[in-house]
Design a protein around this motif. Sequence first.
Motif, PDB file in Angstrom:
ATOM      1  N   MET A   1       0.843  -1.193   0.000  1.00  0.00           N
ATOM      2  CA  MET A   1       0.000   0.000   0.000  1.00  0.00           C
ATOM      3  C   MET A   1       0.884   1.250   0.000  1.00  0.00           C
ATOM      4  O   MET A   1       1.883   1.335   0.722  1.00  0.00           O
ATOM      5  N   ARG A   2       0.496   2.259  -0.792  1.00  0.00           N
ATOM      6  CA  ARG A   2       1.337   3.439  -0.949  1.00  0.00           C
ATOM      7  C   ARG A   2       0.929   4.597  -0.059  1.00  0.00           C
ATOM      8  O   ARG A   2       1.685   5.558   0.077  1.00  0.00           O
ATOM      9  N   TRP A   3      -0.276   4.542   0.550  1.00  0.00           N
ATOM     10  CA  TRP A   3      -0.738   5.718   1.282  1.00  0.00           C
ATOM     11  C   TRP A   3       0.107   6.049   2.510  1.00  0.00           C
ATOM     12  O   TRP A   3       0.272   7.252   2.830  1.00  0.00           O
ATOM     13  N   PRO A   4       0.686   5.074   3.263  1.00  0.00           N
ATOM     14  CA  PRO A   4       1.552   5.482   4.387  1.00  0.00           C
ATOM     15  C   PRO A   4       2.768   6.276   3.919  1.00  0.00           C
ATOM     16  O   PRO A   4       3.148   7.273   4.545  1.00  0.00           O
ATOM     17  N   ARG A   5       3.374   5.836   2.815  1.00  0.00           N
ATOM     18  CA  ARG A   5       4.532   6.558   2.308  1.00  0.00           C
ATOM     19  C   ARG A   5       4.147   7.954   1.820  1.00  0.00           C
ATOM     20  O   ARG A   5       4.874   8.933   2.042  1.00  0.00           O
ATOM     21  N   GLN A   6       2.989   8.060   1.144  1.00  0.00           N
ATOM     22  CA  GLN A   6       2.533   9.366   0.696  1.00  0.00           C
ATOM     23  C   GLN A   6       2.215  10.286   1.873  1.00  0.00           C
ATOM     24  O   GLN A   6       2.491  11.492   1.833  1.00  0.00           O
ATOM     25  N   LEU A   7       1.624   9.727   2.944  1.00  0.00           N
ATOM     26  CA  LEU A   7       1.317  10.529   4.118  1.00  0.00           C
ATOM     27  C   LEU A   7       2.591  11.052   4.774  1.00  0.00           C
ATOM     28  O   LEU A   7       2.678  12.228   5.171  1.00  0.00           O
ATOM     29  N   MET A   8       3.603  10.188   4.885  1.00  0.00           N
ATOM     30  CA  MET A   8       4.868  10.627   5.476  1.00  0.00           C
ATOM     31  C   MET A   8       5.529  11.700   4.612  1.00  0.00           C
ATOM     32  O   MET A   8       6.109  12.659   5.139  1.00  0.00           O
ATOM     33  N   SER A   9       5.426  11.574   3.305  1.00  0.00           N
ATOM     34  CA  SER A   9       5.998  12.597   2.419  1.00  0.00           C
ATOM     35  C   SER A   9       5.287  13.925   2.610  1.00  0.00           C
ATOM     36  O   SER A   9       5.925  14.994   2.653  1.00  0.00           O
ATOM     37  N   LEU A  10       3.953  13.880   2.734  1.00  0.00           N
ATOM     38  CA  LEU A  10       3.196  15.109   2.945  1.00  0.00           C
ATOM     39  C   LEU A  10       3.574  15.778   4.265  1.00  0.00           C
ATOM     40  O   LEU A  10       3.759  17.004   4.344  1.00  0.00           O
ATOM     41  N   ILE A  11       3.705  14.976   5.327  1.00  0.00           N
ATOM     42  CA  ILE A  11       4.082  15.533   6.634  1.00  0.00           C
ATOM     43  C   ILE A  11       5.470  16.164   6.573  1.00  0.00           C
ATOM     44  O   ILE A  11       5.709  17.254   7.116  1.00  0.00           O
ATOM     45  N   PHE A  12       6.388  15.510   5.881  1.00  0.00           N
ATOM     46  CA  PHE A  12       7.745  16.048   5.769  1.00  0.00           C
ATOM     47  C   PHE A  12       7.743  17.369   5.011  1.00  0.00           C
ATOM     48  O   PHE A  12       8.421  18.333   5.411  1.00  0.00           O
ATOM     49  N   VAL A  13       6.996  17.445   3.901  1.00  0.00           N
ATOM     50  CA  VAL A  13       6.952  18.685   3.116  1.00  0.00           C
ATOM     51  C   VAL A  13       6.350  19.819   3.936  1.00  0.00           C
ATOM     52  O   VAL A  13       6.858  20.954   3.958  1.00  0.00           O
ATOM     53  N   LEU A  14       5.243  19.531   4.643  1.00  0.00           N
ATOM     54  CA  LEU A  14       4.621  20.568   5.465  1.00  0.00           C
ATOM     55  C   LEU A  14       5.562  21.037   6.581  1.00  0.00           C
ATOM     56  O   LEU A  14       5.649  22.235   6.885  1.00  0.00           O
ATOM     57  N   ALA A  15       6.270  20.076   7.199  1.00  0.00           N
ATOM     58  CA  ALA A  15       7.209  20.452   8.261  1.00  0.00           C
ATOM     59  C   ALA A  15       8.332  21.325   7.712  1.00  0.00           C
ATOM     60  O   ALA A  15       8.774  22.292   8.355  1.00  0.00           O
ATOM     61  N   PHE A  16       8.793  21.033   6.503  1.00  0.00           N
ATOM     62  CA  PHE A  16       9.869  21.815   5.914  1.00  0.00           C
ATOM     63  C   PHE A  16       9.388  23.205   5.508  1.00  0.00           C
ATOM     64  O   PHE A  16      10.151  24.170   5.546  1.00  0.00           O
ATOM     65  N   LEU A  17       8.115  23.306   5.094  1.00  0.00           N
ATOM     66  CA  LEU A  17       7.586  24.606   4.703  1.00  0.00           C
ATOM     67  C   LEU A  17       7.273  25.486   5.910  1.00  0.00           C
ATOM     68  O   LEU A  17       7.390  26.708   5.836  1.00  0.00           O
TER      69      LEU A  17
END
Length: 684
Positions: A1-17
Amino acid sequence: MRWPRQLMSLIFVLAFLVGPPAVLLTVIGPPLRGWPTTDQLRAWLQQPLTEETLTAGLAIGAWLIWLLVAYTVAVRVIIRLRATTAWLRRMPLPTPLQATASGMAGAAVFGVATNTVTTTPPEPPQPLATGTATFHDETAPDDHRDQAVREDGVTVTGGWLPRDVAEQVTAAAALVWLRRRRDYQPHPTHPDDTDLTPLPPTVTAVQAALADTPTAPPSDGSTASLEALPGGGVGLTGPGALPVGRGLLVTAILAGQRHSPTTLIVTKATLALLLGPAAETLGRRLPLTIADTADEAAQPLQPADIVAGAAIPGQSQGETPSGHGHRKIVLLSDHDGNEQQLKHLAETGTATAALVVVLGERPDGPNWHADSTGHLRDPHHPDKPGPRLCVLDRTATTDLLTVIASTGPAPPHPASGRPPLAHTGPPKLPLPRQVARHEPSRLSTTPRQRLHLRILGDPQLLIDGEPLAIRRSAGLQVLVYLAIHSSGADTAQLTDAIWPGLPRHSLTGRLYTALSDLRSTIRTATDLPLIDHADDRYHLNPTNIDVDLWQLHASIHQAAAELAHTTAAWQAVLDAYPADLANTRTWPWLDPHREATRRRVIDLCANLAAKEPDPHRALQLLQDGIRIDPYNTDLHRLAGRALIASGKPEAATELQHRYQQSLTQVELDSESSPRFSFTDIRRL
């Protein structure tokens, strides 16, 4: 399943922004508190490197990096939004008629009185063993929805073909690969694989639509479309006249190549109208009679010519006039002659039981309307449903006729200097034993557990020697494709191979579905990772899986380098090559790889036979090569020469006779193949 990896990517991008600006504002403050004064500029020029200026410079650099990242994220979001809106615009919506019909159906369902009905729940789909034929994907029947095979026909880009015509196309495609096998000349150091080009896209689309589907051998059923037309002929009008004309051209040529004698007569102007610039090139290679005018097209229909066996203008060499059971078809447009000439041709066709089809208004009738989908309608009986004929555009027609058109023999290899070759009759290669179906079961994962992919013969994935059932044909194709391409393949390469002729943007989801189902199936049996994915490239994990094709390549390389123990090395190659590559599958992308693999084996065979000082051993090597490729002419020529050298001319003659029989069985006997007689063998 790809959604956990996509969720972690989204959290990382938001944290960096959000994180860096918050830290900078808290620790340092805003990047600019106003424009510098004159005194500040003078002080900075006198002493530029101070703690305050260095801190400000670092802060400005950090803000610039953050702005660059924010800009990149914004651009990616805009691109995704545009792609999503474009996909929504392409989403097919129900037409008003469909919406009305579905609403009526829903009202009828909910308006019916409730009755207690006992029904048997449908059985869950049983997984199939990887060696059994199935309709594409058992659990994904829309794998070829855009080029779908139905009971009545196959839809491809550029047209629609009846099922029997599609099967004739696949038979013609198979004949092309048999010609290439026949004409290939083995060479140890400079193999010539320039002819291993894939077939035209329309042909591969038809092959893919019929792949893995139970089908009977091609028959004479392609004439069924011709039988649907009125006796004596018809005029075709409407938007589908030219597409139907192209379909009739392909259908009639295919019918004539099978066991239904057919003479197709077409005018030069009509052929150019149907095929465009390719008419002149293809016309010379097709089994048809090309006439200049309508009057010339009527000459082959004259009874006197048929009785006397007079030559037909424009008739190909070897073509015989009509006889008992011989069908004659004339295809022309309404611009090929005046009204009187067309009437005369129609009368001659009626008198001789020929089928005269006019693309346009036929002066004496009947005239049927053809729509763009190939459905015909008689205006005098508008309520009576008409037949549906093959419809093709120019590109699809040219693709199909390129495969159907006759070809001459391959020229001698430039480095071989060999004369045209000899023949023999081969024994049939044994097929590998079919493995029975097995239910996927959870196997204990131990350090000794090993995955083995067998693609020489019937493709199967074995785990500790037990075959694993793979439900989807697309999943099995992915495994075989990655085994052949050991360096890996990207998404575009996989989708183009498995679903030829379809737009890529509609196939990515299918590939992900097939891969997800494949991975979940493998996880039921082992925890070992099988397919790795990095940088949009998929490849098999060589640490956890063995592939028999890789072992064959290693054996060929070792045998080619062996100088002393050639017998043992050749036997190792034979043991590693039990059958052709995926010989139970008809996936069109496989053909070039299957032929290339076979050629590397017979290249080695011919090389070892040429270096073998013992003539009996050389003959045995050539016989092994003939068992591997029973249709290769050069191997039979070399074997015939070895038999002559061994003092067995009768065996050489028998070899040639059996080879000719094998060509006849696959309908290559009438081809312009390199042939020679027993006298030619003796000259060698």
